[in-house]
Each structure stands twice: as C-alpha cells, then as structure tokens.
Design a protein around this motif. Structure first.
Motif, PDB file in Angstrom:
ATOM      1  N   ARG A   1       0.283  -1.127   0.097  1.00 42.23           N
ATOM      2  CA  ARG A   1       0.272  -0.258  -0.161  1.00 42.23           C
ATOM      3  C   ARG A   1       1.069   1.835   0.234  1.00 42.23           C
ATOM      4  O   ARG A   1       0.503   2.308  -0.588  1.00 42.23           O
ATOM      5  N   ILE A   2       2.224   1.254   0.594  1.00 36.78           N
ATOM      6  CA  ILE A   2       2.556   2.264   1.034  1.00 36.78           C
ATOM      7  C   ILE A   2       3.328   2.700  -0.347  1.00 36.78           C
ATOM      8  O   ILE A   2       4.078   3.780  -1.200  1.00 36.78           O
ATOM      9  N   LEU A   3       4.230   1.183  -1.334  1.00 34.72           N
ATOM     10  CA  LEU A   3       4.368   2.128  -2.733  1.00 34.72           C
ATOM     11  C   LEU A   3       3.403   2.155  -3.991  1.00 34.72           C
ATOM     12  O   LEU A   3       3.970   3.319  -4.416  1.00 34.72           O
ATOM     13  N   ASN A   4       2.205   1.660  -3.553  1.00 37.96           N
ATOM     14  CA  ASN A   4       0.980   1.875  -4.385  1.00 37.96           C
ATOM     15  C   ASN A   4       1.195   3.606  -3.770  1.00 37.96           C
ATOM     16  O   ASN A   4       0.786   4.255  -5.089  1.00 37.96           O
ATOM     17  N   LEU A   5       0.944   3.536  -3.227  1.00 35.72           N
ATOM     18  CA  LEU A   5       1.518   5.555  -2.500  1.00 35.72           C
ATOM     19  C   LEU A   5       2.333   6.432  -2.950  1.00 35.72           C
ATOM     20  O   LEU A   5       2.155   7.527  -3.507  1.00 35.72           O
ATOM     21  N   LEU A   6       3.036   5.490  -3.053  1.00 35.03           N
ATOM     22  CA  LEU A   6       4.431   6.868  -3.660  1.00 35.03           C
ATOM     23  C   LEU A   6       4.463   6.473  -5.237  1.00 35.03           C
ATOM     24  O   LEU A   6       4.109   7.341  -5.966  1.00 35.03           O
ATOM     25  N   SER A   7       3.602   5.510  -5.897  1.00 37.60           N
ATOM     26  CA  SER A   7       3.006   5.343  -7.398  1.00 37.60           C
ATOM     27  C   SER A   7       2.171   6.470  -7.462  1.00 37.60           C
ATOM     28  O   SER A   7       1.752   6.923  -8.521  1.00 37.60           O
ATOM     29  N   GLU A   8       0.962   6.334  -6.754  1.00 36.44           N
ATOM     30  CA  GLU A   8      -0.142   7.541  -6.888  1.00 36.44           C
ATOM     31  C   GLU A   8       0.004   8.692  -7.329  1.00 36.44           C
ATOM     32  O   GLU A   8      -0.399   9.884  -7.657  1.00 36.44           O
ATOM     33  N   LEU A   9       1.696   8.784  -6.093  1.00 32.69           N
ATOM     34  CA  LEU A   9       1.413  10.192  -5.400  1.00 32.69           C
ATOM     35  C   LEU A   9       2.532  10.610  -6.564  1.00 32.69           C
ATOM     36  O   LEU A   9       2.987  12.301  -7.561  1.00 32.69           O
ATOM     37  N   GLU A  10       3.904  10.461  -7.470  1.00 30.96           N
ATOM     38  CA  GLU A  10       4.496  10.369  -8.739  1.00 30.96           C
ATOM     39  C   GLU A  10       3.613  10.247  -9.510  1.00 30.96           C
ATOM     40  O   GLU A  10       3.803   9.481 -10.578  1.00 30.96           O
ATOM     41  N   ASP A  11       3.660  11.525 -10.562  1.00 33.66           N
ATOM     42  CA  ASP A  11       2.980  12.078 -11.963  1.00 33.66           C
ATOM     43  C   ASP A  11       3.577  13.142 -12.641  1.00 33.66           C
ATOM     44  O   ASP A  11       3.301  14.445 -12.296  1.00 33.66           O
ATOM     45  N   ILE A  12       4.707  12.807 -12.941  1.00 33.49           N
ATOM     46  CA  ILE A  12       5.560  14.170 -13.293  1.00 33.49           C
ATOM     47  C   ILE A  12       5.134  15.270 -14.371  1.00 33.49           C
ATOM     48  O   ILE A  12       4.841  15.575 -13.986  1.00 33.49           O
ATOM     49  N   SER A  13       4.113  14.705 -15.026  1.00 37.30           N
ATOM     50  CA  SER A  13       3.341  14.943 -16.267  1.00 37.30           C
ATOM     51  C   SER A  13       2.384  16.109 -15.561  1.00 37.30           C
ATOM     52  O   SER A  13       2.020  17.394 -16.417  1.00 37.30           O
ATOM     53  N   LYS A  14       1.369  15.888 -14.461  1.00 37.54           N
ATOM     54  CA  LYS A  14       1.065  16.441 -13.151  1.00 37.54           C
ATOM     55  C   LYS A  14       1.334  17.918 -12.889  1.00 37.54           C
ATOM     56  O   LYS A  14       0.800  18.330 -11.889  1.00 37.54           O
ATOM     57  N   GLY A  15       2.488  17.542 -12.384  1.00 41.24           N
ATOM     58  CA  GLY A  15       3.566  18.730 -11.418  1.00 41.24           C
ATOM     59  C   GLY A  15       3.750  18.162 -10.139  1.00 41.24           C
ATOM     60  O   GLY A  15       4.174  18.405  -9.467  1.00 41.24           O
ATOM     61  N   ASN A  16       3.061  16.726  -9.965  1.00 40.67           N
ATOM     62  CA  ASN A  16       4.060  16.348  -8.795  1.00 40.67           C
ATOM     63  C   ASN A  16       4.953  14.912  -8.871  1.00 40.67           C
ATOM     64  O   ASN A  16       5.575  14.129  -9.632  1.00 40.67           O
ATOM     65  N   ARG A  17       5.634  15.537  -8.006  1.00 35.70           N
ATOM     66  CA  ARG A  17       7.018  14.309  -7.306  1.00 35.70           C
ATOM     67  C   ARG A  17       7.669  14.399  -6.038  1.00 35.70           C
ATOM     68  O   ARG A  17       6.992  14.525  -5.019  1.00 35.70           O
TER      69      ARG A  17
END
Length: 180
Positions: A135-151
């Motif tokens: 779940r923690i790794l999935n959260l990191l995956s959800e947060l990481e979206d460079i095209s939307k400015g999330n890092r």
C-alpha cells in the motif's frame, strides 16, 4: 672662445636637444604605440568572443526548440491564481492519493512554497503514513506523476520488528504548478 668650449656647446646643445626630444616626442610616442597595441589586442579578444557567441546562435536556437518540446510534456500542470492557496492544491492531491490507497495517515504537513521562476512554483510538504509495504508503494506510485507536476522528492520507510510487513513511511512530496 676656444675650440673646446665650442665643441662642448655644440655637443651639449645636441645632447640637450636629444634628451628633450626623447622626453617629449619619442617616449610618449612609444607609450602611445604600446597602449594602442594593448587596445587592439583587447578588441581582437572581444571580437573573437563575439564570434564564438554568434557561432552558437544556431545551437542555442536548437536547444530552445528542444526545451519547448519538453515543456509540452508538462502542459498538464495546474494553474493557480494569486488568490488561491498552493497548500490546498498540495493537500488535494495528497488526499486523493491516500483515499485511493487506503493507508493510515499519521501526519500531513504542507510546508513551503518555492518559486522556480516567474511562471512556475512548487509547494512542498511531508506526509507520514503507516500501512502494508504494498500500500505504501502504491501510494508512492499514485503521488509520482511528473506530467501533472507531482513528484516524490524523498521517501524513507521504517519497519518495527514486532509487525512484519507493516511500514511507517516519511514522504516528502512536491507539487509544481503554474502561476496565472
């Protein structure tokens, strides 16, 4: 006057004339030539630097085109007006990601806004969550979206010996946005 005095006057006058011409004509002329040569050398150095810069215009133009094409990848960045609070934008993304993954939130703390340039800014904050590794790794995956400015800038995970597979994570999350 005898011939010796005439000889001294003749050669003395010539020597004085030579010294005066050296002092007021020759030495200033030599100094002027030296300064002129230094100015010419400095002008040549400046001209060569200008030629190097002029030769790089095509390369700079090509690099600007590459940069423009890369900026298209970030066209999905949110735009924030002056009245809107960037901390709310940051919290909104964090809340949506946590809701999708369903982890226990210990703390979420928006921290500060950092201006990148006159158009772009970033807002950073810390999230402390607990849950299963996946779940923690999935959260990191959800947060990481460079095209939307999330890092996700930094993440550290701790596991207690008593609860195998249960992790507490400290995540530094950065949200980049465009100013209107």
């Amino acid at each position: 006057m005898n011939s010796r005095e005439q000889l001294i006057k003749k050669w003395g006058g010539a020597a004085i004339g030579l010294l005066i011409s050296l002092e007021f004509l020759i030495f200033p002329w030599i100094d002027w030539i030296s300064k002129s040569m230094d100015e010419i050398a400095a002008a040549r150095v400046f001209a060569s630097k200008q030629a190097v810069v002029a030769a790089q215009y095509d390369e700079i133009d090509a690099q600007l085109k590459i940069l423009d094409s890369q900026l298209e990848n970030y066209s999905g960045l949110p735009q924030l007006s002056e009245k809107e609070d960037p901390a709310l934008l940051w919290l909104e993304v964090v809340d949506v990601a946590i809701e999708k993954v369903e982890v226990q939130v210990n703390n979420k703390a928006p921290q500060r806004e950092v201006a990148i340039n006159s158009t772009y800014s970033a807002f950073t904050g810390m999230i402390n969550v607990s849950g299963d590794y996946n779940r923690i790794l999935n959260l990191l995956s959800e947060l990481e979206d460079i095209s939307k400015g999330n890092r996700v800038r930094q993440a550290s995970m701790f596991q207690s010996k008593a609860r195998k597979g249960h992790v507490t994570a400290n995540i530094e999350f950065v949200r980049v946005y465009k100013k209107k």
